[in-house]
Motif scaffolding. Structure first.
Motif, PDB file in Angstrom:
ATOM      1  N   ALA A 152       0.820   0.372  -9.284  1.00  0.00           N
ATOM      2  CA  ALA A 152       0.922   1.765  -9.731  1.00  0.00           C
ATOM      3  C   ALA A 152       1.297   1.832 -11.205  1.00  0.00           C
ATOM      4  CB  ALA A 152       1.952   2.509  -8.886  1.00  0.00           C
ATOM      5  N   LYS A 153       2.171   0.932 -11.631  1.00  0.00           N
ATOM      6  CA  LYS A 153       2.598   0.927 -13.037  1.00  0.00           C
ATOM      7  C   LYS A 153       1.442   0.597 -13.973  1.00  0.00           C
ATOM      8  CE  LYS A 153       5.717  -1.378 -16.284  1.00  0.00           C
ATOM      9  NZ  LYS A 153       6.811  -2.368 -16.448  1.00  0.00           N
ATOM     10  N   ILE A 154       0.626  -0.357 -13.606  1.00  0.00           N
ATOM     11  CA  ILE A 154      -0.495  -0.758 -14.449  1.00  0.00           C
ATOM     12  C   ILE A 154      -1.414   0.427 -14.735  1.00  0.00           C
ATOM     13  CG2 ILE A 154      -2.621  -2.127 -14.473  1.00  0.00           C
ATOM     14  CD1 ILE A 154      -1.009  -4.313 -12.965  1.00  0.00           C
ATOM     15  N   ASP A 155      -1.650   1.250 -13.719  1.00  0.00           N
ATOM     16  CA  ASP A 155      -2.593   2.359 -13.872  1.00  0.00           C
ATOM     17  C   ASP A 155      -1.958   3.644 -14.400  1.00  0.00           C
ATOM     18  OD1 ASP A 155      -4.670   0.811 -13.052  1.00  0.00           O
ATOM     19  OD2 ASP A 155      -4.763   1.604 -11.017  1.00  0.00           O
ATOM     20  N   THR A 156      -0.648   3.840 -14.152  1.00  0.00           N
ATOM     21  CA  THR A 156      -0.034   5.140 -14.493  1.00  0.00           C
ATOM     22  C   THR A 156       1.103   5.047 -15.501  1.00  0.00           C
ATOM     23  OG1 THR A 156       1.676   5.081 -12.758  1.00  0.00           O
ATOM     24  CG2 THR A 156      -0.520   5.879 -12.120  1.00  0.00           C
ATOM     25  N   GLY A 157       1.665   3.853 -15.671  1.00  0.00           N
ATOM     26  CA  GLY A 157       2.799   3.693 -16.578  1.00  0.00           C
ATOM     27  C   GLY A 157       4.146   3.966 -15.952  1.00  0.00           C
ATOM     28  N   ILE A 158       4.196   4.368 -14.684  1.00  0.00           N
ATOM     29  CA  ILE A 158       5.471   4.671 -14.050  1.00  0.00           C
ATOM     30  C   ILE A 158       6.273   3.394 -13.826  1.00  0.00           C
ATOM     31  CG2 ILE A 158       4.592   4.536 -11.663  1.00  0.00           C
ATOM     32  CD1 ILE A 158       6.453   6.944 -11.035  1.00  0.00           C
ATOM     33  N   GLU A 159       7.569   3.486 -14.063  1.00  0.00           N
ATOM     34  CA  GLU A 159       8.491   2.379 -13.810  1.00  0.00           C
ATOM     35  C   GLU A 159       9.128   2.553 -12.443  1.00  0.00           C
ATOM     36  OE1 GLU A 159       9.284  -0.236 -15.654  1.00  0.00           O
ATOM     37  OE2 GLU A 159       8.594   0.227 -17.682  1.00  0.00           O
ATOM     38  N   GLY A 160       9.382   1.445 -11.739  1.00  0.00           N
ATOM     39  CA  GLY A 160      10.000   1.531 -10.428  1.00  0.00           C
ATOM     40  C   GLY A 160      11.018   0.445 -10.170  1.00  0.00           C
ATOM     41  N   ARG A 161      12.009   0.770  -9.378  1.00  0.00           N
ATOM     42  CA  ARG A 161      13.030  -0.180  -8.952  1.00  0.00           C
ATOM     43  C   ARG A 161      13.361   0.076  -7.486  1.00  0.00           C
ATOM     44  NH1 ARG A 161      11.629  -1.402 -13.360  1.00  0.00           N
ATOM     45  NH2 ARG A 161      12.873  -2.152 -15.128  1.00  0.00           N
ATOM     46  N   ALA A 214       1.586  11.262 -10.635  1.00  0.00           N
ATOM     47  CA  ALA A 214       0.687  12.414 -10.737  1.00  0.00           C
ATOM     48  C   ALA A 214       1.463  13.706 -10.929  1.00  0.00           C
ATOM     49  CB  ALA A 214      -0.187  12.502  -9.485  1.00  0.00           C
ATOM     50  N   GLU A 215       2.722  13.715 -10.510  1.00  0.00           N
ATOM     51  CA  GLU A 215       3.560  14.902 -10.686  1.00  0.00           C
ATOM     52  C   GLU A 215       4.400  14.845 -11.966  1.00  0.00           C
ATOM     53  OE1 GLU A 215       4.322  17.011  -6.560  1.00  0.00           O
ATOM     54  OE2 GLU A 215       5.768  15.424  -6.961  1.00  0.00           O
ATOM     55  N   GLY A 216       4.138  13.853 -12.797  1.00  0.00           N
ATOM     56  CA  GLY A 216       4.850  13.773 -14.059  1.00  0.00           C
ATOM     57  C   GLY A 216       6.064  12.866 -14.050  1.00  0.00           C
ATOM     58  N   ALA A 217       6.272  12.129 -12.966  1.00  0.00           N
ATOM     59  CA  ALA A 217       7.423  11.218 -12.923  1.00  0.00           C
ATOM     60  C   ALA A 217       7.162  10.003 -13.807  1.00  0.00           C
ATOM     61  CB  ALA A 217       7.703  10.768 -11.494  1.00  0.00           C
ATOM     62  N   ILE A 218       8.207   9.595 -14.534  1.00  0.00           N
ATOM     63  CA  ILE A 218       8.102   8.413 -15.384  1.00  0.00           C
ATOM     64  C   ILE A 218       8.910   7.243 -14.823  1.00  0.00           C
ATOM     65  CG2 ILE A 218       7.610   9.729 -17.468  1.00  0.00           C
ATOM     66  CD1 ILE A 218      10.547   9.499 -18.258  1.00  0.00           C
ATOM     67  N   TYR A 219       9.739   7.522 -13.810  1.00  0.00           N
ATOM     68  CA  TYR A 219      10.584   6.473 -13.232  1.00  0.00           C
ATOM     69  C   TYR A 219      10.959   6.879 -11.819  1.00  0.00           C
ATOM     70  CZ  TYR A 219      14.657   3.373 -12.596  1.00  0.00           C
ATOM     71  OH  TYR A 219      15.554   2.424 -12.128  1.00  0.00           O
ATOM     72  N   GLY A 220      11.013   5.890 -10.918  1.00  0.00           N
ATOM     73  CA  GLY A 220      11.433   6.163  -9.557  1.00  0.00           C
ATOM     74  C   GLY A 220      12.173   4.986  -8.952  1.00  0.00           C
ATOM     75  N   GLU A 221      13.201   5.280  -8.200  1.00  0.00           N
ATOM     76  CA  GLU A 221      13.899   4.269  -7.413  1.00  0.00           C
ATOM     77  C   GLU A 221      13.706   4.601  -5.946  1.00  0.00           C
ATOM     78  OE1 GLU A 221      17.452   3.320 -10.656  1.00  0.00           O
ATOM     79  OE2 GLU A 221      17.988   4.170  -8.709  1.00  0.00           O
ATOM     80  N   VAL A 222      13.455   3.587  -5.136  1.00  0.00           N
ATOM     81  CA  VAL A 222      13.304   3.809  -3.705  1.00  0.00           C
ATOM     82  C   VAL A 222      14.320   2.961  -2.951  1.00  0.00           C
ATOM     83  CG1 VAL A 222      10.897   4.546  -3.664  1.00  0.00           C
ATOM     84  CG2 VAL A 222      11.421   2.099  -3.657  1.00  0.00           C
ATOM     85  N   LEU A 241       0.831  -1.197   0.000  1.00  0.00           N
ATOM     86  CA  LEU A 241       0.000   0.000   0.000  1.00  0.00           C
ATOM     87  C   LEU A 241       0.871   1.255   0.000  1.00  0.00           C
ATOM     88  CD1 LEU A 241      -2.744   1.387   0.183  1.00  0.00           C
ATOM     89  CD2 LEU A 241      -2.666   1.044   2.674  1.00  0.00           C
ATOM     90  N   LEU A 242       1.923   1.241   0.793  1.00  0.00           N
ATOM     91  CA  LEU A 242       2.840   2.379   0.835  1.00  0.00           C
ATOM     92  C   LEU A 242       3.476   2.617  -0.525  1.00  0.00           C
ATOM     93  CD1 LEU A 242       4.614   4.569   2.066  1.00  0.00           C
ATOM     94  CD2 LEU A 242       6.074   2.760   3.041  1.00  0.00           C
ATOM     95  N   ALA A 243       3.997   1.562  -1.137  1.00  0.00           N
ATOM     96  CA  ALA A 243       4.667   1.709  -2.436  1.00  0.00           C
ATOM     97  C   ALA A 243       3.693   2.184  -3.503  1.00  0.00           C
ATOM     98  CB  ALA A 243       5.307   0.389  -2.850  1.00  0.00           C
ATOM     99  N   GLU A 244       2.508   1.586  -3.524  1.00  0.00           N
ATOM    100  CA  GLU A 244       1.517   1.996  -4.521  1.00  0.00           C
ATOM    101  C   GLU A 244       1.131   3.459  -4.326  1.00  0.00           C
ATOM    102  OE1 GLU A 244      -2.932   0.817  -6.216  1.00  0.00           O
ATOM    103  OE2 GLU A 244      -2.126  -0.209  -4.440  1.00  0.00           O
ATOM    104  N   THR A 245       0.921   3.851  -3.091  1.00  0.00           N
ATOM    105  CA  THR A 245       0.549   5.233  -2.789  1.00  0.00           C
ATOM    106  C   THR A 245       1.624   6.199  -3.272  1.00  0.00           C
ATOM    107  OG1 THR A 245      -0.742   4.570  -0.851  1.00  0.00           O
ATOM    108  CG2 THR A 245      -0.008   6.865  -0.940  1.00  0.00           C
ATOM    109  N   TYR A 246       2.882   5.872  -2.954  1.00  0.00           N
ATOM    110  CA  TYR A 246       3.947   6.809  -3.315  1.00  0.00           C
ATOM    111  C   TYR A 246       4.170   6.871  -4.819  1.00  0.00           C
ATOM    112  CZ  TYR A 246       8.079   9.593  -3.523  1.00  0.00           C
ATOM    113  OH  TYR A 246       8.951  10.611  -3.843  1.00  0.00           O
ATOM    114  N   PHE A 247       4.182   5.737  -5.487  1.00  0.00           N
ATOM    115  CA  PHE A 247       4.428   5.759  -6.930  1.00  0.00           C
ATOM    116  C   PHE A 247       3.267   6.407  -7.690  1.00  0.00           C
ATOM    117  CE2 PHE A 247       8.033   3.205  -5.935  1.00  0.00           C
ATOM    118  CZ  PHE A 247       8.918   3.406  -6.988  1.00  0.00           C
ATOM    119  N   ARG A 248       2.062   6.284  -7.186  1.00  0.00           N
ATOM    120  CA  ARG A 248       0.947   7.014  -7.799  1.00  0.00           C
ATOM    121  C   ARG A 248       1.136   8.523  -7.627  1.00  0.00           C
ATOM    122  NH1 ARG A 248      -3.720   4.455  -9.316  1.00  0.00           N
ATOM    123  NH2 ARG A 248      -3.883   2.221  -8.856  1.00  0.00           N
ATOM    124  N   MET A 249       1.617   8.925  -6.451  1.00  0.00           N
ATOM    125  CA  MET A 249       1.876  10.346  -6.218  1.00  0.00           C
ATOM    126  C   MET A 249       2.973  10.857  -7.149  1.00  0.00           C
ATOM    127  SD  MET A 249       1.725  10.339  -2.030  1.00  0.00           S
ATOM    128  CE  MET A 249       2.459  11.973  -1.896  1.00  0.00           C
TER     129      MET A 249
END
Length: 339
Positions: free
Chosen positions: A125-134, A89-97, A78-86
């Motif tokens: 989050a990726k399925i709904d927004t397209g953001i990539e994460g690692r 929403a700000e225009g990020a296409i990729y994030g590493e945590v 839930l935490l990861a999904e919440t943050y990657f959706r945020m």
């Protein structure tokens, strides 16, 4: 382009390389999970829903208490999904945590369960927004070399495709980087990207030591390198990328105000820099705010911000196919700007 603006109707695609997953927890989510388990977080969350801390020591205590409410893989999902959706929403296409197996262990979670929970959230989050994460697994330097080596052994024992990097965090004033060289050799041999916190509360010498003993391609913060001209030249010559977190640095008093922060000077001297939020709700920032505030303060154009994002893409700990997809998305934004 007819005019040089720091803002534009076209959203700047963004990339984040430096954010601690527990530190990304919105106070509202922490409060909700705390109420579920009967944990009192009133001393770290104000009535208006803001984190409460006054200095670095109280920040760490607030961080640890907030982290303690995440107790299951589903909580971390839930935490990861919440943050990657945020982020998206700000225009990020990729994030590493950064992920902290030590925090997971303290909460009773195995490394595998911890990683699988976070990965599930990133995927949703990726399925709904397209953001990539690692994810980048980190050892905590003030826990000692043995603890950091235990973390890399856990990473190697359960190799997850989303865990693509290894790093070092914790108190820069404790534990010389030489103590952690073995752990970083193990990570390098496994093909993981390497980064380490340095040059935040430690001086330029902490940056030099991280380069000498850890073999990193990126540095978390690294801004105190500005104090050593020869070191700045070395960063440029070796192409070392700095994961710069201006909002974090000013919130913690590393620099009194943003206009005194060296991010612009470092970039002007040729150092490769990225912009990041570190522990965003604790410092009352977001990745979008980092981009906009730095652009406004130092007069960065849209093209300057795109260049920062491109640096992030090139420095990301991801596979080449993903990197190419990110380049295409960045190029698309450039085309919209030029149209």
């Amino acid at each position: 382009m007819a005019e040089n603006k720091t803002t534009t109707r076209v959203s700047v695609p963004k990339v984040e390389l430096h954010c601690h997953i527990e530190g990304a927890a919105p106070p509202s989510l922490v409060k909700r999970l705390a109420e579920r388990d009967g944990i009192d977080v009133s001393r770290i969350i104000s009535p208006d829903g803001k984190y409460i801390w006054s200095d670095f020591t109280s920040f760490l205590k607030a961080y640890d208490l907030a982290s303690s409410v995440f107790r299951t893989p589903a909580d971390y999902g839930l935490l990861a999904e919440t943050y990657f959706r945020m982020l998206a929403a700000e225009g990020a296409i990729y994030g590493e945590v950064f992920i902290s197996p030590d925090h997971a262990r303290a909460g009773g979670l195995s490394y595998q369960s911890y990683v699988e929970g976070i990965a599930a959230g990133i995927e949703r989050a990726k399925i709904d927004t397209g953001i990539e994460g690692r994810m980048i697994a980190i050892g905590v330097r003030h826990f000692g070399a043995g603890s950091v080596e235990r973390v890399i052994k856990e990473v190697l024992a359960f190799q997850h495709p989303m865990v693509t990097g290894f790093g070092l965090a914790g108190d820069e004033r404790e534990g010389h980087p030489a103590n952690f060289a073995k752990a970083f050799r193990m990570a390098k041999e496994a093909g993981l990207g390497l980064t380490a916190h340095a040059g935040e509360f430690g001086g330029a010498e902490s940056v030099t030591a991280a380069l000498e003993f850890l073999g990193v391609s990126r540095l978390g913060h690294g801004v105190k390198a500005i104090e050593d001209k020869a070191l700045v030249r070395r960063l440029v010559e070796e192409g070392i990328v700095l994961e710069v977190c201006p909002g974090s640095n000013t919130a913690l008093g590393v620099y009194p105000v943003l206009r005194f922060h060296p991010v612009n000077l470092l970039r002007r001297q040729g150092v490769r820099i990225t912009l990041n939020s570190d522990d965003p709700p604790f410092f009352r920032t977001t990745l979008g705010k980092e981009y906009s505030s730095v652009a406004e303060t130092f007069g960065w154009s849209f093209e300057d911000q795109l260049d920062v994002t491109l640096t992030g893409i090139e420095a990301a700990f991801c596979d080449e196919a993903t990197r190419q997809r990110l380049r295409v998305r960045l190029d698309s934004a450039k085309e919209k700007l030029d149209a």
